[in-house]
Motif scaffolding. Structure first.
Motif, mmCIF file in Angstrom:
data_model
loop_
_atom_site.group_PDB
_atom_site.id
_atom_site.type_symbol
_atom_site.label_atom_id
_atom_site.label_comp_id
_atom_site.label_asym_id
_atom_site.label_seq_id
_atom_site.Cartn_x
_atom_site.Cartn_y
_atom_site.Cartn_z
ATOM 1 N N GLY A 178 0.819 -1.202 0.000
ATOM 2 C CA GLY A 178 0.000 0.000 0.000
ATOM 3 C C GLY A 178 0.859 1.260 0.000
ATOM 4 N N LEU A 179 2.155 1.089 0.206
ATOM 5 C CA LEU A 179 3.091 2.226 0.127
ATOM 6 C C LEU A 179 3.517 2.363 -1.329
ATOM 7 C CD1 LEU A 179 5.732 1.554 2.942
ATOM 8 C CD2 LEU A 179 4.002 3.382 2.904
ATOM 9 N N THR A 180 3.313 3.515 -1.925
ATOM 10 C CA THR A 180 3.742 3.692 -3.313
ATOM 11 C C THR A 180 4.926 4.645 -3.319
ATOM 12 O OG1 THR A 180 1.389 3.792 -3.759
ATOM 13 C CG2 THR A 180 2.832 4.176 -5.610
ATOM 14 N N ALA A 181 5.843 4.426 -4.236
ATOM 15 C CA ALA A 181 6.867 5.450 -4.443
ATOM 16 C C ALA A 181 6.130 6.697 -4.914
ATOM 17 C CB ALA A 181 7.859 4.983 -5.499
ATOM 18 N N SER A 182 6.545 7.861 -4.479
ATOM 19 C CA SER A 182 5.892 9.075 -4.972
ATOM 20 C C SER A 182 6.253 9.207 -6.447
ATOM 21 C CB SER A 182 6.386 10.301 -4.201
ATOM 22 O OG SER A 182 7.735 10.548 -4.531
ATOM 23 N N PRO A 183 5.442 9.918 -7.219
ATOM 24 C CA PRO A 183 5.772 10.090 -8.638
ATOM 25 C C PRO A 183 7.181 10.649 -8.808
ATOM 26 C CG PRO A 183 3.552 10.870 -8.209
ATOM 27 C CD PRO A 183 4.134 10.517 -6.878
ATOM 28 N N GLU A 184 7.601 11.528 -7.913
ATOM 29 C CA GLU A 184 8.944 12.127 -8.018
ATOM 30 C C GLU A 184 10.027 11.091 -7.722
ATOM 31 O OE1 GLU A 184 6.397 13.424 -6.156
ATOM 32 O OE2 GLU A 184 5.842 14.908 -7.692
ATOM 33 N N GLN A 185 9.795 10.280 -6.687
ATOM 34 C CA GLN A 185 10.783 9.229 -6.355
ATOM 35 C C GLN A 185 10.917 8.250 -7.515
ATOM 36 O OE1 GLN A 185 8.935 7.672 -2.785
ATOM 37 N NE2 GLN A 185 10.726 8.190 -1.532
ATOM 38 N N ALA A 186 9.769 7.852 -8.076
ATOM 39 C CA ALA A 186 9.796 6.886 -9.180
ATOM 40 C C ALA A 186 10.466 7.519 -10.401
ATOM 41 C CB ALA A 186 8.387 6.413 -9.511
ATOM 42 N N GLN A 187 10.093 8.739 -10.717
ATOM 43 C CA GLN A 187 10.685 9.422 -11.881
ATOM 44 C C GLN A 187 12.202 9.517 -11.748
ATOM 45 O OE1 GLN A 187 10.156 10.434 -14.898
ATOM 46 N NE2 GLN A 187 12.030 11.666 -15.096
ATOM 47 N N GLU A 188 12.666 9.821 -10.548
ATOM 48 C CA GLU A 188 14.119 9.958 -10.329
ATOM 49 C C GLU A 188 14.827 8.637 -10.702
ATOM 50 O OE1 GLU A 188 15.378 10.066 -6.204
ATOM 51 O OE2 GLU A 188 17.054 11.395 -6.694
ATOM 52 N N VAL A 189 14.241 7.532 -10.268
ATOM 53 C CA VAL A 189 14.861 6.231 -10.562
ATOM 54 C C VAL A 189 14.725 5.883 -12.048
ATOM 55 C CG1 VAL A 189 14.737 3.752 -10.131
ATOM 56 C CG2 VAL A 189 14.624 5.355 -8.211
ATOM 57 N N HIS A 190 13.559 6.129 -12.618
ATOM 58 C CA HIS A 190 13.363 5.809 -14.042
ATOM 59 C C HIS A 190 14.345 6.596 -14.919
ATOM 60 C CE1 HIS A 190 9.380 3.490 -14.240
ATOM 61 N NE2 HIS A 190 9.774 3.516 -12.979
ATOM 62 N N ALA A 191 14.547 7.872 -14.574
ATOM 63 C CA ALA A 191 15.495 8.694 -15.344
ATOM 64 C C ALA A 191 16.904 8.121 -15.199
ATOM 65 C CB ALA A 191 15.458 10.138 -14.854
#
Ligand code: 13P
Length: 255
Positions: A178-191
């Protein structure tokens, strides 16, 4: 242009009939409601694959995937399944390196590299999962962990081979919690992942690689995750077991 992909991972859920019903609902909803170019991949338990693959022939953008495979061609590997066997029932994708396989079945990067090779040999597209644990995130070493998973799992491939690979970033601490990476956290890793692909191969290959996010994605957070520049779709666990939830996530790419 890289593809937007929403993949469902049913994990070890659903009996045969229930799986068929869910898939039929998904196919009908795709026909009625999905208008974009997004691809849908349903990764079911082995018992469903043959039937789902037949049902998927009625729609062009729905594909069927397995959740694991063995690296050998055939032989005395009781309880295992090969790439050739998956291919023979119309499977097109296979999840490899899921954190549950790594944690509960001892799958190492070295073994996964062999599985990736075997999948590509049979024309199956690997959805290669990488992700850090809670401790690795908190200690700040997660970029190094992700880099190692990429280097040892898929970066041995040639450019031509790598073009068939889909990457899924699934932070272990976000899976089923139920814990999601925030869009910013996920974007940082995807980049970061895309940058590493560009360094290993070329910018063009990096730009064409679909990088999916997985970990407690649902209809409520999919829009904000998928609107990030480097998030090209999702690998969905719990929410892929409900046709309405899954299709709402798929429909984020309708516009
Ligand atoms: O592991 C996952 C998909 O492979 C994510 O699972 P949840 O969406 O249930 O967190």
């Amino acid at each position: 242009m890289r593809k937007n992909i929403v993949a469902g991972n049913w994990k070890m859920n659903l009996g045969y009939e229930d799986g068929l019903s869910l898939f039929s609902e998904i196919v009908n909803m795709v026909k009625d409601e999905v208008v974009g170019n997004q691809e849908i991949v349903v990764c079911s338990p082995f018992i469903h694959l043959s039937s789902l693959s037949k049902l998927s022939n009625t729609v062009t953008n729905v594909h069927v995937g397995a959740q694991n495979m063995h690296q050998a061609e055939s032989g005395a590997y009781t309880g295992e399944i090969s790439g050739a066997q998956l291919k023979s029932v119309g499977v097109t994708h296979v999840i490899l390196g899921h954190s549950e396989r790594r944690a509960y079945f001892g799958e190492t990067n070295a073994l996964l590299a062999e599985k990736v090779n075997a999948s590509l040999k049979h024309g199956l597209k690997p959805i290669f999962c990488i992700g850090e644990t809670k401790e690795e995130r908190e200690s700040g070493e997660f970029f190094a962990v992700l880099k190692q998973q990429l280097q040892e799992g898929v970066f041995h491939l040639s450019e031509e081979e790598f073009k068939n690979v889909i990457i899924a970033y699934e932070p272990v601490w976000a899976i089923g919690t139920g814990l999601t990476a925030s869009p910013e956290q996920a974007q940082e890793v995807h980049a970061y992942i895309r940058e590493e692909i560009a360094k290993q191969y070329t910018q063009a290959i990096a730009d064409d690689t679909s990088i999916l996010y997985g970990g407690s994605a649902n209809p409520g957070n999919a829009q904000s995750l998928f609107s990030q520049k480097d998030i090209d779709g999702g690998l969905i666990g719990g929410a892929s077991l409900k046709s309405r939830d899954f299709i709402e996530i798929v429909k984020v790419f309708n516009s």
